[in-house]
Design a protein around this motif. Structure first.
Motif, PDB file in Angstrom:
ATOM      1  N   UNK A 193      -4.978  -3.688  -5.347  1.00 32.29           N
ATOM      2  CA  UNK A 193      -5.347  -2.284  -5.206  1.00 32.29           C
ATOM      3  C   UNK A 193      -4.597  -1.454  -6.251  1.00 32.29           C
ATOM      4  N   UNK A 194      -5.321  -0.560  -6.908  1.00 34.20           N
ATOM      5  CA  UNK A 194      -4.722   0.291  -7.925  1.00 34.20           C
ATOM      6  C   UNK A 194      -4.960   1.763  -7.601  1.00 34.20           C
ATOM      7  N   UNK A 195      -4.207   2.616  -8.269  1.00 40.11           N
ATOM      8  CA  UNK A 195      -4.406   4.061  -8.159  1.00 40.11           C
ATOM      9  C   UNK A 195      -5.376   4.459  -9.264  1.00 40.11           C
ATOM     10  N   UNK A 196      -6.637   4.603  -8.886  1.00 37.73           N
ATOM     11  CA  UNK A 196      -7.682   4.812  -9.871  1.00 37.73           C
ATOM     12  C   UNK A 196      -8.191   3.473 -10.387  1.00 37.73           C
ATOM     13  N   UNK A 197      -9.243   3.506 -11.197  1.00 36.68           N
ATOM     14  CA  UNK A 197      -9.789   2.270 -11.749  1.00 36.68           C
ATOM     15  C   UNK A 197      -8.771   1.620 -12.682  1.00 36.68           C
ATOM     16  N   UNK A 198      -8.653   0.289 -12.629  1.00 36.98           N
ATOM     17  CA  UNK A 198      -7.684  -0.389 -13.502  1.00 36.98           C
ATOM     18  C   UNK A 198      -7.951  -0.083 -14.967  1.00 36.98           C
ATOM     19  N   UNK A 199      -6.882   0.092 -15.705  1.00 32.61           N
ATOM     20  CA  UNK A 199      -7.015   0.328 -17.135  1.00 32.61           C
ATOM     21  C   UNK A 199      -5.801  -0.255 -17.862  1.00 32.61           C
ATOM     22  N   UNK A 200      -5.920  -0.383 -19.166  1.00 30.86           N
ATOM     23  CA  UNK A 200      -4.825  -0.886 -19.969  1.00 30.86           C
ATOM     24  C   UNK A 200      -4.406  -2.297 -19.574  1.00 30.86           C
ATOM     25  N   UNK A 201      -3.089  -2.526 -19.546  1.00 29.32           N
ATOM     26  CA  UNK A 201      -2.584  -3.859 -19.234  1.00 29.32           C
ATOM     27  C   UNK A 201      -2.832  -4.242 -17.776  1.00 29.32           C
ATOM     28  N   UNK A 202      -2.903  -3.252 -16.881  1.00 30.99           N
ATOM     29  CA  UNK A 202      -3.242  -3.549 -15.482  1.00 30.99           C
ATOM     30  C   UNK A 202      -4.646  -4.126 -15.401  1.00 30.99           C
ATOM     31  N   UNK A 203      -5.574  -3.548 -16.142  1.00 32.74           N
ATOM     32  CA  UNK A 203      -6.941  -4.062 -16.177  1.00 32.74           C
ATOM     33  C   UNK A 203      -6.979  -5.459 -16.786  1.00 32.74           C
ATOM     34  N   UNK A 204      -6.192  -5.666 -17.826  1.00 37.01           N
ATOM     35  CA  UNK A 204      -6.134  -6.981 -18.464  1.00 37.01           C
ATOM     36  C   UNK A 204      -5.659  -8.042 -17.461  1.00 37.01           C
ATOM     37  N   UNK A 205      -4.685  -7.680 -16.667  1.00 39.61           N
ATOM     38  CA  UNK A 205      -4.127  -8.577 -15.652  1.00 39.61           C
ATOM     39  C   UNK A 205      -5.159  -8.905 -14.563  1.00 39.61           C
ATOM     40  N   UNK A 228       0.834  -1.203   0.000  1.00 44.81           N
ATOM     41  CA  UNK A 228       0.000   0.000   0.000  1.00 44.81           C
ATOM     42  C   UNK A 228       0.871   1.257   0.000  1.00 44.81           C
ATOM     43  N   UNK A 229       1.931   1.248   0.788  1.00 38.27           N
ATOM     44  CA  UNK A 229       2.808   2.432   0.841  1.00 38.27           C
ATOM     45  C   UNK A 229       3.556   2.622  -0.474  1.00 38.27           C
ATOM     46  N   UNK A 230       3.963   1.528  -1.111  1.00 38.88           N
ATOM     47  CA  UNK A 230       4.635   1.644  -2.410  1.00 38.88           C
ATOM     48  C   UNK A 230       3.698   2.189  -3.478  1.00 38.88           C
ATOM     49  N   UNK A 231       2.438   1.743  -3.438  1.00 41.09           N
ATOM     50  CA  UNK A 231       1.465   2.269  -4.395  1.00 41.09           C
ATOM     51  C   UNK A 231       1.228   3.745  -4.122  1.00 41.09           C
ATOM     52  N   UNK A 232       1.101   4.110  -2.855  1.00 37.40           N
ATOM     53  CA  UNK A 232       0.889   5.510  -2.502  1.00 37.40           C
ATOM     54  C   UNK A 232       2.025   6.404  -2.931  1.00 37.40           C
ATOM     55  N   UNK A 233       3.250   5.834  -2.927  1.00 41.27           N
ATOM     56  CA  UNK A 233       4.436   6.602  -3.330  1.00 41.27           C
ATOM     57  C   UNK A 233       4.666   6.570  -4.835  1.00 41.27           C
ATOM     58  N   UNK A 234       3.794   5.890  -5.578  1.00 36.79           N
ATOM     59  CA  UNK A 234       3.926   5.848  -7.031  1.00 36.79           C
ATOM     60  C   UNK A 234       5.010   4.920  -7.523  1.00 36.79           C
ATOM     61  N   UNK A 238      -8.563   4.194   6.817  1.00 36.93           N
ATOM     62  CA  UNK A 238      -8.630   5.640   6.624  1.00 36.93           C
ATOM     63  C   UNK A 238      -7.257   6.266   6.770  1.00 36.93           C
ATOM     64  N   UNK A 239      -6.432   5.661   7.618  1.00 32.99           N
ATOM     65  CA  UNK A 239      -5.065   6.158   7.802  1.00 32.99           C
ATOM     66  C   UNK A 239      -4.260   6.021   6.515  1.00 32.99           C
ATOM     67  N   UNK A 240      -4.472   4.917   5.785  1.00 31.73           N
ATOM     68  CA  UNK A 240      -3.800   4.743   4.497  1.00 31.73           C
ATOM     69  C   UNK A 240      -4.173   5.878   3.545  1.00 31.73           C
ATOM     70  N   UNK A 241      -5.453   6.187   3.484  1.00 35.98           N
ATOM     71  CA  UNK A 241      -5.914   7.226   2.562  1.00 35.98           C
ATOM     72  C   UNK A 241      -5.417   8.610   2.985  1.00 35.98           C
ATOM     73  N   UNK A 242      -5.367   8.848   4.292  1.00 39.05           N
ATOM     74  CA  UNK A 242      -4.885  10.142   4.776  1.00 39.05           C
ATOM     75  C   UNK A 242      -3.391  10.313   4.539  1.00 39.05           C
ATOM     76  N   UNK A 286      -1.685   9.126   2.061  1.00 41.64           N
ATOM     77  CA  UNK A 286      -1.425   9.375   0.633  1.00 41.64           C
ATOM     78  C   UNK A 286      -2.656  10.024  -0.004  1.00 41.64           C
ATOM     79  N   UNK A 287      -2.920  11.282   0.296  1.00 39.27           N
ATOM     80  CA  UNK A 287      -4.134  11.938  -0.199  1.00 39.27           C
ATOM     81  C   UNK A 287      -4.164  12.089  -1.712  1.00 39.27           C
TER      82      UNK A 287
END
Length: 303
Positions: free
Chosen positions: A265-277, A86-92, A105-109, A111-112
């Motif tokens: 968990x993705x950043x935004x709705x899955x799309x492209x190859x991430x969605x395919x996966x 989760x932290x790696x996804x939040x950090x991009x 909620x702490x995760x979302x706070x 990485x707003x």
């Protein structure tokens, strides 16, 4: 543990034991991609990087391997467990966080700027796992109070709960691991868990493979662990909790108290190859991967 309970494990998991090199060498890293690690997401690239839960990783790895034939380049790593993903996804740094715990909620706070979107791919039963020696010595089940006493270091010998005269050795999960959060919720509800005991018979472990290895090598040991990881290991036993065993019926009905969802968990709705996966894992073919590792499909959970 009785033959009935061992049969329960087989019914719940339906999995074949995977002892291949890809998992045996994967206590810290399961890699099915061609290059790279979960260090930084590649903007503008079709390569996918996923990291996090050691529980979700085997399914993610199998799916990635299946999709290599279709040209997808996917790396699956287990760095820091669910919280690490989760932290790696939040950090991009990655494209997909593998998590065996719900977002907080702490995760979302923290990485707003990240639009966390979880997709549940299945579910898992967490067991309180003991050694066969302890089970055969008289421990046929544990109450919530007994589990708390064991993990808090207040019960130090198995004879205190009807077992053999053998010291208890606790292998606990590190903070942020989904397995530990499930155990805490069972014992303490929404309350806060106490500090770990200061004992020579208490140690922190990381992933599921490491936990299983420690259990198998230590007499009188106990640990929280996915029940799927003990299938094919008759020297380890998942004890009933408050009289409820982790059977398929008890897990799907919610009667068994230690069940957790498995997420990608993705950043935004899955799309492209991430969605395919992710779509592949949600497909009938992809869902067949879950029982192979002892997990429940979305259909079994009524999703």
């Amino acid at each position: 543990m009785s033959a009935e309970t061992r049969t329960r494990a087989a019914r719940l998991t339906g999995r074949r034991v995977r002892q291949g090199a890809s998992l045996a060498s994967a206590s810290l890293l399961l890699s099915v991609a061609l290059t790279g690690c979960a260090g930084s997401a590649k903007a503008g690239s079709d390569a996918i990087q996923a990291s996090g839960s050691t529980t979700v990783a085997p399914v993610a790895s199998d799916a990635a391997e299946a999709l290599k034939a279709k040209g997808l380049d996917i790396t699956v790593a287990t760095q820091g467990g669910s919280a690490g993903g989760i932290s790696q996804l939040g950090a991009g740094q990655i494209d997909i966080a593998l998590s065996s715990k719900p977002l907080s909620e702490e995760d979302r706070k923290t990485y707003p700027g990240t639009d966390f979107v979880p997709t549940q791919i299945g579910a898992d039963a967490v067991g309180v796992i003991i050694t066969r020696e302890v089970a055969d010595g008289g421990v046929k089940g544990l109450s919530k109070a007994q589990v708390a006493g064991l993990f808090e270091g207040k019960i130090t010998n198995w004879k205190e709960v009807g077992g053999p005269d053998l010291p208890v050795f606790v292998y606990d999960k590190e903070p942020g691991r989904g397995t530990r959060e499930v155990l805490d919720k069972f014992i303490y509800g929404e309350g806060e868990a106490p500090a770990p005991p200061k004992s020579a018979n208490y140690a922190i472990v990381g992933g599921n493979l490491e936990t299983r290895t420690k259990l198998k090598s230590t007499r009188g040991s106990i640990a929280p662990l996915s029940t799927g990881f003990i299938e094919g290991h008759p020297d380890l036993v998942a004890v009933p909790l408050d009289g409820v065993a982790p059977t398929l019926a008890n897990v799907t009905s919610g009667k068994y108290p230690m069940t957790r969802p498995l997420f990608m968990i993705t950043n935004g709705k899955p799309k492209g190859t991430v969605k395919q996966y992710i779509d592949y894992i949600l497909s009938p073919e992809g869902q067949k991967l879950l029982p192979e590792h002892g997990y429940l499909t979305r259909e079994q959970m009524g999703l």
